[in-house]
Motif scaffolding. Structure first.
Motif, mmCIF file in Angstrom:
data_model
loop_
_atom_site.group_PDB
_atom_site.id
_atom_site.type_symbol
_atom_site.label_atom_id
_atom_site.label_comp_id
_atom_site.label_asym_id
_atom_site.label_seq_id
_atom_site.Cartn_x
_atom_site.Cartn_y
_atom_site.Cartn_z
ATOM 1 N N MET A 1 36.081 27.561 51.233
ATOM 2 C CA MET A 1 36.355 26.653 50.136
ATOM 3 C C MET A 1 37.718 26.069 50.407
ATOM 4 S SD MET A 1 35.947 27.413 46.168
ATOM 5 C CE MET A 1 36.092 26.102 44.998
ATOM 6 N N LEU B 1 45.565 45.356 45.403
ATOM 7 C CA LEU B 1 45.626 43.963 45.803
ATOM 8 C C LEU B 1 46.990 43.653 46.375
ATOM 9 C CD1 LEU B 1 43.748 42.378 42.820
ATOM 10 C CD2 LEU B 1 42.910 42.955 45.087
ATOM 11 N N GLU C 1 41.305 44.861 36.831
ATOM 12 C CA GLU C 1 40.839 46.223 36.569
ATOM 13 C C GLU C 1 39.741 46.218 35.505
ATOM 14 O OE1 GLU C 1 41.276 49.082 37.933
ATOM 15 O OE2 GLU C 1 43.006 48.830 39.231
ATOM 16 N N THR D 1 32.248 36.106 43.366
ATOM 17 C CA THR D 1 32.086 35.792 44.774
ATOM 18 C C THR D 1 30.785 35.028 44.968
ATOM 19 O OG1 THR D 1 32.063 36.732 46.996
ATOM 20 C CG2 THR D 1 31.033 38.047 45.286
ATOM 21 N N PRO D 2 30.825 33.986 45.795
ATOM 22 C CA PRO D 2 29.645 33.125 45.931
ATOM 23 C C PRO D 2 28.573 33.754 46.803
ATOM 24 C CG PRO D 2 31.385 32.347 47.341
ATOM 25 C CD PRO D 2 31.954 33.506 46.594
ATOM 26 N N ARG E 1 36.554 45.467 37.206
ATOM 27 C CA ARG E 1 36.072 46.640 37.942
ATOM 28 C C ARG E 1 35.393 47.611 36.966
ATOM 29 N NH1 ARG E 1 37.908 51.665 39.753
ATOM 30 N NH2 ARG E 1 39.771 51.510 38.486
ATOM 31 N N ASP F 1 33.267 40.316 43.919
ATOM 32 C CA ASP F 1 33.786 40.783 45.187
ATOM 33 C C ASP F 1 34.367 42.180 44.943
ATOM 34 O OD1 ASP F 1 35.363 41.221 47.476
ATOM 35 O OD2 ASP F 1 35.639 39.062 47.748
ATOM 36 N N THR F 2 33.953 43.185 45.734
ATOM 37 C CA THR F 2 34.438 44.532 45.466
ATOM 38 C C THR F 2 35.886 44.726 45.921
ATOM 39 O OG1 THR F 2 33.598 45.302 47.576
ATOM 40 C CG2 THR F 2 32.166 45.568 45.676
ATOM 41 N N HIS F 3 36.434 43.706 46.558
ATOM 42 C CA HIS F 3 37.824 43.816 46.996
ATOM 43 C C HIS F 3 38.780 43.475 45.857
ATOM 44 C CE1 HIS F 3 41.537 43.160 49.080
ATOM 45 N NE2 HIS F 3 41.492 41.864 48.861
ATOM 46 N N ASP F 4 38.572 42.322 45.224
ATOM 47 C CA ASP F 4 39.500 41.939 44.156
ATOM 48 C C ASP F 4 38.803 41.682 42.818
ATOM 49 O OD1 ASP F 4 38.185 39.635 44.765
ATOM 50 O OD2 ASP F 4 39.946 38.506 45.410
ATOM 51 N N TYR F 5 37.479 41.861 42.784
ATOM 52 C CA TYR F 5 36.688 41.682 41.570
ATOM 53 C C TYR F 5 36.740 40.267 41.012
ATOM 54 C CZ TYR F 5 35.148 46.351 41.944
ATOM 55 O OH TYR F 5 34.532 47.474 42.430
ATOM 56 N N ALA F 6 37.002 39.301 41.874
ATOM 57 C CA ALA F 6 36.796 37.900 41.502
ATOM 58 C C ALA F 6 35.304 37.605 41.657
ATOM 59 C CB ALA F 6 37.608 36.997 42.426
ATOM 60 N N ARG G 1 42.087 52.274 50.718
ATOM 61 C CA ARG G 1 40.912 51.835 49.975
ATOM 62 C C ARG G 1 40.063 53.030 49.530
ATOM 63 N NH1 ARG G 1 37.790 46.963 49.786
ATOM 64 N NH2 ARG G 1 36.300 47.335 48.150
ATOM 65 N N GLU H 1 37.585 27.279 40.893
ATOM 66 C CA GLU H 1 37.272 28.071 42.083
ATOM 67 C C GLU H 1 35.805 28.427 42.192
ATOM 68 O OE1 GLU H 1 39.997 31.229 41.466
ATOM 69 O OE2 GLU H 1 41.689 29.948 41.971
ATOM 70 N N THR H 2 34.971 27.874 41.315
ATOM 71 C CA THR H 2 33.557 28.212 41.400
ATOM 72 C C THR H 2 32.826 27.176 42.255
ATOM 73 O OG1 THR H 2 33.110 26.999 39.381
ATOM 74 C CG2 THR H 2 33.544 29.335 39.158
ATOM 75 N N ARG I 1 34.716 33.344 51.131
ATOM 76 C CA ARG I 1 34.088 34.501 50.502
ATOM 77 C C ARG I 1 32.603 34.433 50.772
ATOM 78 N NH1 ARG I 1 37.023 37.244 46.431
ATOM 79 N NH2 ARG I 1 38.811 36.056 45.696
#
Lengths: 373, 403
Positions: free
Chosen positions: B395, B268, A361, A31-32, A364, A24-29, B260, A108-109, B150
C-alpha cells in the motif's frame, strides 16, 4: 426494475450474518487478508456456514443457515467460528468481533477487489472506506409480505433495544468516542440509510420501490441501507442495527431475544404501526447509540421518557412466555442478567483499555475473546 | 581586517558524513518519487557514487569509522525481524517449515553444484552456497515497511527470511568447519563449535529478550524511551555475542523470536524506529554502497552472475512449489520466490568472516559474494517491491509517515 415477489418463509425462522475483523497478529491492526482466508476456506469444502468477502480486505462475513431455535443457531455459529479460527491459526491472522476496529484509520483500508465494491467505493468515496465497520444482521422469517411489513414497522420501537444490547464499538481511530455504538454513525452518513417508508402492504411498497428506481437513485433492495429492510428473496426481514458482538454466544442470544420479541408482536399484536411511531425514532436511536442501556427512550404517543434499561427489562417480562415457547428462555435470561448488572460489550472494551493501556491491546483481547463462547 | 577563514578549507570527517547523508536523501527522493524505485536504492547509489569506487570523495576508512553505527542499524532490523516471527505459527502450520527447508536446501544444493563447474576449492563452494541461502533481512524489513505491505505473502516473506538467515549462519559455520576438519583440532571441536554458537546464540537471545521483558518494554508509553530501550538491548546483545564468540545476527534474530514467545503482550517497536532509527537505516544502506566496488564484479565475473541466476531459479521454484502446499494463493506463491531474492549486508558480513578465518580460500569467497551483492544490492530491493505490489499486498504512500 420491478420489485421481486416476496417468498414465503417459515414464520420466526432465524438466520444470522456476522461481519468479522481480520487482524494482524503482530500489531493487531486490520490486515488485508480476506482473499488469503477465503482461499483457505475454498480448500476446505464441506465447511459449516457461508463465508463471503465484504467491502474492504480487512473484513469477512459469515452467515448461518435457517434455524428455528436458538440452540441450533448457537451450535452452527460455534462451528463456523471454530473453523475460521483454525484457518486463522494456519495463516497467522486473528479474527475478532466488535463493531469497529479500535485504532484503524479509514485511509489505511483497502477495497476488496469485486465489481460491486469498487462501484460503491467510487460512488461514496471515503464513506465506503469508513464503512469498514462490523455488524450483525438478523433475519426473521415471515409468512407473507404484509406480515413482514407489519413486523418491520412494529419493531421500529425496539430498534434502540437491539442497539443498546449489542453496542460494541466505543473506540474509533484510537479514541473513546463516548458512544456505545459508534459504528452506526458511519452508517447514518449514507444517503439511503434510515427507515423504510410507512406502508402496510407489499403492493404499496412495490409502488414506492418503483418510484425510487425510476429516479435512478436505487437499482435494487441492496441499495437501501435501512435499519430494517425486507429481503423478498429470503422471505424475511433483516435487522441491521446490531454491532457484531464480542462472542458468537451473545450474537445467538440477541437473535433469540429478537425472535421472542417478534413472536410476541405477531401473536399478541400490541401495536398498530403508524407514521407517528417514527416521530422520535432517530432521537431514541441516538440515545441508544450514545449511552447504550443507560439512554432514555421516548414514547412517541405519550411523550413519556423511560430509561432504556427499564424498558428492556419490562419487555423481557412481557415476552417471557414467547421465549419459553421458542426454547429461547435461557438466552433471554442471560440478556436480562447482563442488563441488570449493567454489563455490555462496550463497557468491557473500556475496561480492557483501562487495564491493558492501549487500543492495540484491546484488539488483542477482543481476538482472544472471540475464540471463546 | 583579519578574516579567520582560510580558503580552500579542509572538509573534515563530519562534513563528509553530512554530504554523504544529504546526497543519500536526494538519491532516495529521486528513486522513490520519480523512478518509483525503492528509496533504499537511492541510499546505496549515493554511497557508491561518493565512495572510493567512483568519485572517491568519501575515504574507504569511513566504513570502518562508522561500522558501529552500521552494525547497530543491522542489529535493530534483525531484532525487529525476529520479533515478527511467531513460532506458534510454525506449530499450527508445519508445512511452513517444510517449505522453508525445501527452499533453502534447493538453493544450497543448486549453487553448490553450479560452483563445481569452476576451479574452486571445496571450502569456497560450501561457503558461497551457504551464504547464498540467506535473504537480506535488512532489505526485506525496509521494503516491507516502505510499502506498508500486509498479507499472506508478506507474512511468509518475513518468516522465511528469518529462517533462511538462521540456516545460512549455521550452515556456514558447520559446513566450512567440516570441510576443514583436518586443519582444526579435531572432530569434537569441529562439531562442538557450531553447536556452541547455535545454543549460545539462543541462550543469549533469551537473555536479551528477558532484559526487554524486565524493563517492561510492552508497557512503556513513550516512543522515545521505547526506542532507547531497544537500542540499549541491541547494543547489549551485540557486545555480548562478540565477546562470547557467538554470531551477532543469530543472537539478535533469536532474541526477537524469544521476545515474541516470552509474553503474549504486544511488543511493538516504534514505527520505523522513529527519527533516530531512520538515520541508522540510512547509514546502514549508504555505507553498504560505499563498500561496493565494481572491481568485485570483474573479479567475481561470470561466476557471480551465474550464481545469482542459479540462486534466483532455486529460490523461485523452491518457494513456488512448497508454498502451494502451505496454502498460499498460487498467484502469491509465484511472487514469493521473487520477493526472497535480496542478498546484502548479512552476506557481506559473512563473507568477511570467512575471509578473516580462512585466508587460503576466503579471497575467492569474498570476490564471488561481493560481486553478487553488488548486483543484488540494486536488483534485490526492486524484486521484492515488485513482488509485494503485484501480489496486491503493498500500500505505497502510506508507509512511513510523510510530512
Amino acid at each position: 426494475m420491478a420489485l421481486e415477489s416476496f417468498k414465503s418463509s417459515r414464520p420466526l425462522s432465524l438466520g444470522v450474518e456476522l461481519e468479522l475483523q481480520i487482524l494482524d497478529t503482530h500489531d493487531y491492526a486490520l490486515t488485508p487478508m480476506a482473499n488469503d482466508l477465503l482461499y483457505w476456506v475454498e480448500r476446505h469444502p464441506g465447511h459449516p456456514g457461508n463465508i463471503v468477502p465484504e467491502i474492504t480486505q480487512g473484513m469477512i462475513e459469515i452467515s448461518t443457515g435457517i434455524h428455528t431455535t436458538h440452540q441450533t443457531l448457537t451450535a452452527e455459529l460455534g462451528e463456523i467460528r471454530d473453523f475460521l479460527c483454525r484457518g486463522g491459526r494456519e495463516l497467522n491472522l486473528a479474527l475478532a468481533g466488535g463493531g469497529t476496529h479500535a485504532f484503524q484509520h479509514w485511509g489505511e483500508t483497502r477495497i476488496f477487489d469485486k465489481e460491486r465494491f469498487h462501484h460503491i467505493s467510487d460512488l461514496y468515496g471515503y464513506l465506503a472506506k469508513q464503512f469498514t465497520i462490523f455488524g450483525q444482521h438478523i433475519h426473521i422469517g415471515c409468512p407473507s409480505p404484509d406480515e413482514a411489513l407489519f413486523l418491520l414497522h412494529s419493531l421500529s420501537r425496539y430498534i434502540p433495544h437491539m442497539i443498546a444490547l449489542s453496542g460494541a464499538s466505543p473506540y474509533v481511530h484510537g479514541h473513546d468516542t463516548g458512544f456505545a455504538s459508534a459504528r452506526l454513525n458511519s452508517v447514518f452518513a449514507f444517503p439511503l440509510s434510515g427507515r423504510a417508508p410507512m406502508v402496510a402492504s407489499w403492493e404499496e411498497f412495490g409502488d414506492y420501490f418503483e418510484k425510487m428506481t425510476r429516479t435512478g437513485v436505487v437499482k435494487g433492495m441492496k441499495d437501501f441501507y435501512w435499519d430494517i429492510r425486507p429481503k423478498p428473496e429470503f422471505g424475511t426481514i433483516e435487522i441491521r442495527v446490531c454491532d457484531t458482538p464480542l462472542t458468537v454466544g451473545h450474537a445467538a442470544d440477541l437473535a433469540a431475544y429478537l425472535q421472542a420479541l417478534c413472536r410476541y408482536l405477531m401473536i399478541e399484536r400490541p401495536i398498530v404501526p403508524v407514521e407517528d411511531d417514527y416521530l422520535v425514532y432517530t432521537f431514541n436511536r441516538f440515545q441508544a447509540c450514545r449511552f447504550g442501556a443507560e439512554g432514555v427512550l421516548v414514547d412517541p404517543k405519550s411523550g413519556e421518557h423511560h430509561s432504556l434499561r427499564d424498558d428492556i427489562l419490562q419487555t423481557l417480562g412481557r415476552i417471557e412466555q414467547h421465549a419459553i415457547e421458542l426454547d429461547g428462555d435461557a438466552a433471554c435470561a442471560r440478556i436480562k442478567a447482563r442488563v441488570e448488572r449493567g454489563e455490555s460489550d462496550a463497557a468491557w472494551c473500556r475496561s480492557r483499555v483501562a487495564e491493558l493501556g492501549s487500543a492495540a491491546e484491546l484488539m488483542r483481547a477482543q481476538a482472544i475473546r472471540w475464540q471463546g463462547a | 581586517m583579519n578574516v579567520p577563514l582560510a580558503l580552500p578549507f579542509e572538509i573534515d570527517a563530519f562534513g563528509r558524513v553530512a554530504v554523504l547523508l544529504i546526497v543519500s536523501i536526494a538519491g532516495a527522493e529521486i528513486c522513490g518519487r520519480w523512478l518509483r524505485l525503492p528509496r533504499l536504492i537511492g541510499y546505496v547509489l549515493a554511497g557508491l557514487l561518493l565512495g572510493p569506487a567512483v568519485l572517491g570523495w568519501v575515504p574507504p576508512s569511513i566504513t570502518g569509522d562508522l561500522r558501529p553505527l552500521l552494525l547497530l542499524g543491522l542489529g535493530l532490523l534483525l531484532f525487529e525481524l525476529g520479533s515478527r516471527v511467531d513460532l506458534r505459527w510454525l506449530r499450527h502450520n508445519p508445512m511452513l517449515i517444510v517449505s522453508s527447508l525445501v527452499e533453502s536446501a534447493l538453493t544450497f544444493t543448486a549453487t553448490y553444484v553450479f560452483l563445481g563447474w569452476f576451479d574452486l576449492s571445496l571450502g569456497t563452494r560450501v561457503a558461497v552456497a551457504a551464504i547464498a541461502v540467506s535473504t537480506s533481512p535488512a532489505v526485506v524489513m525496509r521494503i516491507v515497511a516502505e510499502n506498508n505491505a500486509r498479507g499472506q505473502l508478506t507474512e511468509r516473506l518475513v518468516l522465511m527470511t528469518a529462517l533462511n538467515s538462521l540456516y545460512a549462519i549455521l550452515l556456514l559455520k558447520i559446513s566450512v568447519g567440516v570441510v576443514h576438519l583436518d586443519r582444526n583440532a579435531g572432530l569434537l571441536q569441529t562439531i562442538g563449535h557450531p553447536v556452541y554458537i547455535a545454543l549460545g546464540s539462543v541462550v543469549l537471545g533469551a537473555a536479551v529478550a528477558y532484559a526487554m521483558h524486565l524493563a517492561r518494554f510492552s508497557r512503556l508509553k513513550r516512543e522515545s524511551e521505547r526506542f532507547a530501550l531497544v537500542i540499549a538491548v541491541v547494543l547489549l546483545g551485540t557486545t555480548a555475542a562478540d565477546r562470547l564468540g557467538l554470531s551477532v545476527p543469530m543472537a539478535l534474530l533469536c532474541g526477537g523470536m524469544m521476545l515474541r514467545s516470552m509474553s503474549q503482550r504486544l511488543h511493538l517497536f516504534p514505527e520505523h524506529f522513529g527519527a533516530a532509527g531512520a538515520l541508522l537505516v540510512i547509514i546502514l544502506f549508504t555505507l553498504t554502497g560505499v563498500a561496493l566496488d565494481p572491481r568485485h564484479l570483474v573479479a567475481g565475473g561470470l561466476m557471480s552472475i551465474g550464481l545469482l541466476l542459479i540462486r534466483g531459479l532455486a529460490k523461485y521454484f523452491g518457494a513456488y512449489v512448497s508454498a502451494g502446499y502451505g496454502g498460499l494463493v498460487p498467484k502469491k506463491a509465484a511472487w514469493l520466490g521473487v520477493a526472497l531474492l535480496p542478498m546484502s549486508s548479512l552476506a557481506v558480513l559473512q563473507a568477511h568472516d570467512v575471509a578473516r578465518l580462512y585466508a587460503d580460500f576466503g579471497g575467492d569467497v569474498l570476490a564471488i559474494v561481493l560481486g553478487a551483492v553488488l548486483i543484488m544490492e540494486l536488483l534485490g530491493p526492486v524484486a521484492t517491491q515488485i513482488a509485494l505490489r503485484r501480489s496486491g499486498e503493498a500500500m505505497p504512500g502510506s508507509g512511513e509517515r510523510e510530512a
